[in-house]
Design a protein around this motif. Structure first.
Motif, PDB file in Angstrom:
ATOM      1  N   PRO A   1     -13.950 -52.131  28.498  1.00 25.32           N
ATOM      2  CA  PRO A   1     -14.672 -50.909  28.857  1.00 25.32           C
ATOM      3  C   PRO A   1     -14.619 -49.910  27.709  1.00 25.32           C
ATOM      4  N   THR A   2     -15.793 -49.505  27.245  1.00 24.57           N
ATOM      5  CA  THR A   2     -15.918 -48.775  25.981  1.00 24.57           C
ATOM      6  C   THR A   2     -16.484 -47.384  26.207  1.00 24.57           C
ATOM      7  N   VAL A   3     -15.820 -46.382  25.608  1.00 27.17           N
ATOM      8  CA  VAL A   3     -16.198 -44.983  25.782  1.00 27.17           C
ATOM      9  C   VAL A   3     -16.480 -44.349  24.423  1.00 27.17           C
ATOM     10  N   PHE A   4     -17.712 -43.902  24.242  1.00 27.13           N
ATOM     11  CA  PHE A   4     -18.083 -43.117  23.063  1.00 27.13           C
ATOM     12  C   PHE A   4     -18.339 -41.678  23.502  1.00 27.13           C
ATOM     13  N   VAL A   5     -17.819 -40.723  22.749  1.00 26.08           N
ATOM     14  CA  VAL A   5     -18.036 -39.305  23.055  1.00 26.08           C
ATOM     15  C   VAL A   5     -18.662 -38.617  21.844  1.00 26.08           C
ATOM     16  N   ASP A   6     -19.091 -37.368  22.051  1.00 23.91           N
ATOM     17  CA  ASP A   6     -19.750 -36.574  21.000  1.00 23.91           C
ATOM     18  C   ASP A   6     -20.977 -37.300  20.456  1.00 23.91           C
ATOM     19  N   VAL A   7     -21.724 -37.927  21.367  1.00 25.68           N
ATOM     20  CA  VAL A   7     -22.880 -38.738  20.968  1.00 25.68           C
ATOM     21  C   VAL A   7     -24.117 -37.843  20.878  1.00 25.68           C
ATOM     22  N   ALA A   8     -24.828 -37.906  19.768  1.00 24.94           N
ATOM     23  CA  ALA A   8     -26.030 -37.095  19.569  1.00 24.94           C
ATOM     24  C   ALA A   8     -27.175 -37.627  20.420  1.00 24.94           C
ATOM     25  N   PRO A   9     -28.079 -36.746  20.872  1.00 27.29           N
ATOM     26  CA  PRO A   9     -29.188 -37.174  21.746  1.00 27.29           C
ATOM     27  C   PRO A   9     -30.131 -38.190  21.121  1.00 27.29           C
ATOM     28  N   ASP A  10     -30.198 -38.248  19.789  1.00 22.71           N
ATOM     29  CA  ASP A  10     -31.099 -39.211  19.156  1.00 22.71           C
ATOM     30  C   ASP A  10     -30.402 -40.512  18.784  1.00 22.71           C
ATOM     31  N   ALA A  11     -29.134 -40.659  19.128  1.00 23.89           N
ATOM     32  CA  ALA A  11     -28.393 -41.879  18.834  1.00 23.89           C
ATOM     33  C   ALA A  11     -28.957 -43.047  19.630  1.00 23.89           C
ATOM     34  N   ARG A  12     -28.887 -44.223  19.058  1.00 26.29           N
ATOM     35  CA  ARG A  12     -29.405 -45.403  19.751  1.00 26.29           C
ATOM     36  C   ARG A  12     -28.621 -45.694  21.027  1.00 26.29           C
ATOM     37  N   ILE A  13     -27.291 -45.467  20.990  1.00 32.01           N
ATOM     38  CA  ILE A  13     -26.508 -45.747  22.200  1.00 32.01           C
ATOM     39  C   ILE A  13     -26.768 -44.700  23.279  1.00 32.01           C
ATOM     40  N   PHE A  14     -27.413 -43.602  22.934  1.00 31.86           N
ATOM     41  CA  PHE A  14     -27.821 -42.609  23.923  1.00 31.86           C
ATOM     42  C   PHE A  14     -29.210 -42.922  24.461  1.00 31.86           C
ATOM     43  N   GLN A  15     -30.043 -43.552  23.645  1.00 36.38           N
ATOM     44  CA  GLN A  15     -31.446 -43.761  23.978  1.00 36.38           C
ATOM     45  C   GLN A  15     -31.754 -45.141  24.549  1.00 36.38           C
ATOM     46  N   GLU A  16     -31.027 -46.171  24.157  1.00 37.49           N
ATOM     47  CA  GLU A  16     -31.402 -47.550  24.459  1.00 37.49           C
ATOM     48  C   GLU A  16     -30.486 -48.161  25.524  1.00 37.49           C
ATOM     49  N   GLU A  17     -31.071 -49.002  26.357  1.00 35.10           N
ATOM     50  CA  GLU A  17     -30.312 -49.636  27.425  1.00 35.10           C
ATOM     51  C   GLU A  17     -29.410 -50.732  26.861  1.00 35.10           C
ATOM     52  N   ILE A  18     -28.106 -50.603  27.086  1.00 36.40           N
ATOM     53  CA  ILE A  18     -27.132 -51.580  26.594  1.00 36.40           C
ATOM     54  C   ILE A  18     -26.832 -52.623  27.659  1.00 36.40           C
ATOM     55  N   PHE A  19     -26.764 -52.213  28.896  1.00 36.44           N
ATOM     56  CA  PHE A  19     -26.559 -53.099  30.038  1.00 36.44           C
ATOM     57  C   PHE A  19     -25.203 -53.798  29.972  1.00 36.44           C
ATOM     58  N   GLY A  20     -24.188 -53.033  29.662  1.00 33.05           N
ATOM     59  CA  GLY A  20     -22.829 -53.546  29.611  1.00 33.05           C
ATOM     60  C   GLY A  20     -21.856 -52.413  29.854  1.00 33.05           C
ATOM     61  N   PRO A  21     -20.553 -52.678  29.759  1.00 34.38           N
ATOM     62  CA  PRO A  21     -19.532 -51.665  30.059  1.00 34.38           C
ATOM     63  C   PRO A  21     -19.335 -50.687  28.902  1.00 34.38           C
ATOM     64  N   VAL A  22     -20.380 -49.945  28.606  1.00 32.65           N
ATOM     65  CA  VAL A  22     -20.379 -49.009  27.473  1.00 32.65           C
ATOM     66  C   VAL A  22     -21.016 -47.700  27.927  1.00 32.65           C
ATOM     67  N   VAL A  23     -20.345 -46.577  27.658  1.00 35.33           N
ATOM     68  CA  VAL A  23     -20.855 -45.275  28.067  1.00 35.33           C
ATOM     69  C   VAL A  23     -20.930 -44.336  26.865  1.00 35.33           C
ATOM     70  N   ALA A  24     -21.948 -43.480  26.868  1.00 37.46           N
ATOM     71  CA  ALA A  24     -22.105 -42.432  25.856  1.00 37.46           C
ATOM     72  C   ALA A  24     -21.963 -41.083  26.553  1.00 37.46           C
ATOM     73  N   ILE A  25     -21.046 -40.236  26.072  1.00 42.14           N
ATOM     74  CA  ILE A  25     -20.784 -38.937  26.693  1.00 42.14           C
ATOM     75  C   ILE A  25     -21.078 -37.831  25.682  1.00 42.14           C
TER      76      ILE A  25
ATOM     77  N   ALA B   1     -31.054 -34.797  29.966  1.00 42.33           N
ATOM     78  CA  ALA B   1     -31.229 -35.793  31.022  1.00 42.33           C
ATOM     79  C   ALA B   1     -32.575 -36.490  30.911  1.00 42.33           C
ATOM     80  N   ASN B   2     -33.610 -35.736  30.531  1.00 43.67           N
ATOM     81  CA  ASN B   2     -34.975 -36.282  30.466  1.00 43.67           C
ATOM     82  C   ASN B   2     -35.314 -36.878  29.106  1.00 43.67           C
ATOM     83  N   ASN B   3     -34.376 -36.847  28.182  1.00 43.34           N
ATOM     84  CA  ASN B   3     -34.648 -37.213  26.796  1.00 43.34           C
ATOM     85  C   ASN B   3     -34.501 -38.711  26.542  1.00 43.34           C
ATOM     86  N   THR B   4     -35.158 -39.547  27.349  1.00 43.76           N
ATOM     87  CA  THR B   4     -35.259 -40.979  27.075  1.00 43.76           C
ATOM     88  C   THR B   4     -36.608 -41.460  27.594  1.00 43.76           C
TER      89      THR B   4
END
Length: 512
Positions: A375-399, A412-415
């Protein structure tokens, strides 16, 4: 670590089920099915080509045109669906065992999905009996009513995450309304689908109403979508495949329901019940191995509580029990397939350059093989980051943090997606107003994905087209015919009874 326990009494080969019989592919073609803990082939499945699809569709069409199912009273069909639900409930342990083994889903979560499958049949068994259609009366003049009719052969294409439940979600309303079906499950997870023929036969479903084909989306799925005798297509899967299906189905004006990808936000305000919000957001992204379309994979947190929230979130993620799918202690199991594992791991590597890693980031300790991701946690993720924009479909979260309500809504609407959203706040007014501003098909307020089966399910933007669930499923799987009856004297203009008009001269007034 021990190897995954192979369930007893597995079939030697997975065969298609057409017109009440298990049959091989006409050309004998097969594909390998892998078990996700070892990635070893444990069975081969018949692989349908165009001729096999034609055979299944012909059986379904014959059952629709000539068989009893579409002509039965709703109450009669309802009794069969209730028997299906009873049988599914009685075999939930076996279903969960097969699902966990085949998909890598933790068995406790697979058990819940098996029970939900039974509830889907029970729900639609009740709904078709209680269904009320519109009737309108113009006193002394006219009566108008709506007559619902099944449409024909429904092509059902289901995904590899929680496959048995997803199949039930489409099968139940399709057959409840009198249609016949051809089901094509995902090629990664075909095992639990082989239980449907026995269940349906025992419940008394006539031959030909249900037909099952295995194979690839590019061959079997594509031909099913394009088949001229299949007027209805219901598909759940990724957005790119959905776009391809939409293009293929358009020339024949087929009825389409597309439930596609998601990158759902979970918005946590400072006035939220923080403990409940943590419970929900951790569960929302890591349950079902993170392989869920409604996962809250983007968590947006108000800055005043951000540092405390991410520390506690990461601590929980580190304590999640990763283990064998068949172990009742397991909270996150193995991802479904090595191809998907590689995709998720590639996104984790991308994320290491886009955010600050607080938990996970690779294989969990003690699992050197198999499709295991910590289970993977990324924080301080920018809104234009790929892990913020693209569906990973796994145990990975961007905060990521936000400062104002307006910024939270924009994030919230920025995808490109718009399937689900989750909102945590104690301010009821803000909750309702914020929910209405979110571009998503579904919003949960201070709740985590607890869905009433009567409500519509679906998304906006790249997350899909159409709605199923409750009466929306009845609408989708039936055609609605308007019938008008004159109760009095029909007032119709009489054309053709008068003498032809005299030809007008140039000096006559303008006839307009």
């Amino acid at each position: 670590m021990t190897e995954s326990q192979t369930p007893a009494d597995l079939p030697a080969k997975l065969l298609h089920y057409i017109d009440g019989e298990f049959v091989d592919s006409i050309d004998g073609d097969t594909f390998d099915v892998l078990e996700p803990v070892s990635n070893q082939t444990y069975v081969q499945a018949a692989s349908a080509r165009e001729a096999d699809v034609d055979r299944a569709v012909a059986a379904a069409k014959r059952a629709f045109d000539e068989g009893p199912w579409p002509r039965m009273l709703p109450r009669e069909r309802s009794r069969v669906l209730h028997r299906i639900a009873d049988i599914v409930e009685s075999r939930d342990a076996r279903l969960a065992e097969l699902e966990a083994f085949d998909s890598g889903l933790p068995i406790t979560q697979a058990l819940g999905q098996a029970r939900r499958a039974a509830e889907n049949f029970r729900f639609f068994a009740d709904l078709i009996v209680a269904q009320v259609d519109n009737a309108f009366k113009v006193p002394g003049s006219q009566m108008n009513y709506v007559n619902r009719k099944p449409i024909g052969v429904a092509g059902l294409i289901t995904p590899w995450n929680v496959p048995f439940m997803q199949e039930s979600w489409k099968l139940a309303p399709a057959i409840a309304t009198g249609n016949t079906v051809v089901l094509k499950p995902a090629s990664y997870t075909p095992l639990s689908a082989v239980l449907w023929p026995e269940i349906f036969r025992e419940a008394g479903l006539p031959d030909g109403v249900f037909n099952l084909i295995f194979g690839s989306g590019g061959v079997a799925g594509d031909h099913l979508v394009r088949h001229p005798d299949v007027p209805i297509i219901s598909f759940t899967g990724d957005s790119s495949t959905g776009a391809t299906i939409s293009t293929a189905a358009a020339p024949q004006f087929k009825s389409l329901s597309l439930e596609l990808g998601g990158k759902s936000p979970a918005v946590v305000f400072a006035d939220a019940d923080l403990e409940s919000a943590l419970d929900a957001t951790v569960f929302g992204v890591f349950s079902l191995n993170g392989e869920r379309c409604t996962a809250g994979s983007r968590v947006l947190v108000e800055r005043s509580i951000y540092d405390d929230f991410i520390a506690r979130f990461a601590e929980r993620a580190k304590k999640i029990v990763v283990g064998l799918p068949g172990d009742h202690r397991t909270e996150v199991g193995a991802l479904v397939h090595p191809n998907h594992f590689e995709k998720v791991m590639s996104y984790i590597e991308i994320g290491k350059g886009e955010g600050r890693l607080l938990a996970g980031g690779g294989r969990p300790e003690g699992f050197p093989t198999g499709n295991y991701v910590a289970p993977t946690v990324f924080v301080d993720v920018a809104p234009d980051a790929r892990i913020f924009q693209e569906e990973i479909f796994g145990p990975v979260v961007a905060i990521t943090p936000f400062d104002t309500e307006e910024e939270a809504l924009a994030l919230a609407n920025n995808t490109k997606y718009g399937l689900a959203a989750y909102l945590w706040t104690s301010d009821l007014r803000r909750g309702h107003n914020f929910a209405q501003g979110i571009e998503s098909g579904m919003v949960w307020l201070n709740s985590n994905n607890v869905r009433d089966l009567r409500t519509p399910f679906g998304g906006v933007k790249a997350s899909g087209l159409g709605r199923e669930g409750g009466y929306r499923s009845i609408d989708f799987y039936t055609t609605q015919q308007s019938v008008q009856i004159t109760l009095g004297t029909a007032h119709t203009p009489s054309f053709g009874k008068q003498q032809p008009p005299v030809a007008q001269g140039l000096d006559d007034p303008d006839p307009r």
